[in-house]
Scaffold this motif. Structure first.
Motif, PDB file in Angstrom:
ATOM      1  N   GLU A 135      59.651  29.977  51.470  1.00 34.93           N
ATOM      2  CA  GLU A 135      59.456  29.486  52.877  1.00 34.93           C
ATOM      3  C   GLU A 135      58.133  29.837  53.660  1.00 34.93           C
ATOM      4  N   ASN A 138      55.037  27.420  53.777  1.00 32.06           N
ATOM      5  CA  ASN A 138      55.025  26.282  54.340  1.00 32.06           C
ATOM      6  C   ASN A 138      54.121  26.372  55.795  1.00 32.06           C
ATOM      7  N   TYR A 140      53.963  24.603  58.763  1.00 26.12           N
ATOM      8  CA  TYR A 140      54.996  23.874  59.604  1.00 26.12           C
ATOM      9  C   TYR A 140      54.371  23.014  60.817  1.00 26.12           C
ATOM     10  N   ILE A 143      53.297  19.842  58.613  1.00 27.80           N
ATOM     11  CA  ILE A 143      54.446  19.219  58.430  1.00 27.80           C
ATOM     12  C   ILE A 143      54.772  18.353  59.940  1.00 27.80           C
ATOM     13  N   ARG A 158      62.972  24.128  58.999  1.00 34.59           N
ATOM     14  CA  ARG A 158      62.572  25.376  58.732  1.00 34.59           C
ATOM     15  C   ARG A 158      63.853  26.320  58.311  1.00 34.59           C
TER      16      ARG A 158
END
Length: 219
Positions: A135, A138, A140, A143, A158
């Motif tokens: 994770e 990522n 974010y 995203i 998340r």
């Protein structure tokens, strides 16, 4: 995939989740020196289906003047990853590498500097590296912009990714625990049977020697 819980296993599960969550919050940071042509490797234990991203920066260090200098353009760093099944991935990149693990276990990541022109005497390569997995890889911010998510939706996304990583890490940890128990059982069985086998072998050897001595005496 849902995780079934019974009341007796809830405290243990919550403890496992807490410990794994603490581990997932860590980012591996490395700092080391390398000479030209030298290869350095390190091992990361990674669950299956996990994305691994490494960002690195290179500098030159002058041992005589004891000062750091910017890396030259002709300096590149080749990266190779060896999987638990001995498959080798060569990752040529500048500043970043990434791969996805297909099997759980120890992944050996090796780095080697290469230069189009030799380094001057007294210069060594300095590498700073951050490695993230799961994770933590990522982005974010991207995203949220790409999918037009609200702050609440982003937090849910998340959290979902974190729970998925925790579940994979728990599966991997339990698999390792099972393998350890099997090895421990085999070692204990060997410790138990070895004195008996040695005693039986000793008795057979003594009987053979006595039989041989009797045969010699008769002759």
């Amino acid at each position: 995939e849902a995780i079934e819980l019974v009341s007796g296993s809830l405290p243990r599960f919550m403890l496992e989740v807490f410990l794994v969550n603490c581990c997932l919050g860590l980012v591996s940071s490395l700092y080391f020196h390398m000479t030209e042509g030298e290869q350095k490797c390190f091992i990361e234990e990674i669950p299956a289906d996990t994305v691994v991203v490494g960002d690195y920066w290179t500098q030159l260090y002058d041992e005589q003047k004891r000062e750091y200098l910017p890396a030259t353009r002709n300096l590149t760093l080749s990266v190779a990853a060896r999987t638990p099944t001995d498959e080798v991935w060569v990752l040529y990149s500048r500043g970043r590498f990434n791969f996805t693990s297909f099997t759980s276990g120890e992944h050996k990541i090796c780095l080697q500097p290469s230069l189009s022109q030799p380094l001057s005497a007294g210069f060594i390569v300095v590498v700073c590296m951050d490695i993230r997995s799961g994770e933590r890889t990522n982005n974010y911010t991207e995203i949220q912009k790409r999918e037009l998510l609200t702050q609440l939706q982003l937090r849910v996304r998340r959290l979902s990714a974190q729970v998925h990583d925790i579940h994979k890490e728990l599966i991997y940890s339990r698999s390792r625990e099972k393998n350890f128990l099997v090895i421990n059982h085999n070692v204990n069985m060997w410790i138990y049977w070895w004195p008996i086998i040695r005693s039986v072998a000793g008795k057979i050897t003594v009987k053979d020697q006595n039989r041989h001595l009797k045969t010699v005496d008769l002759n």
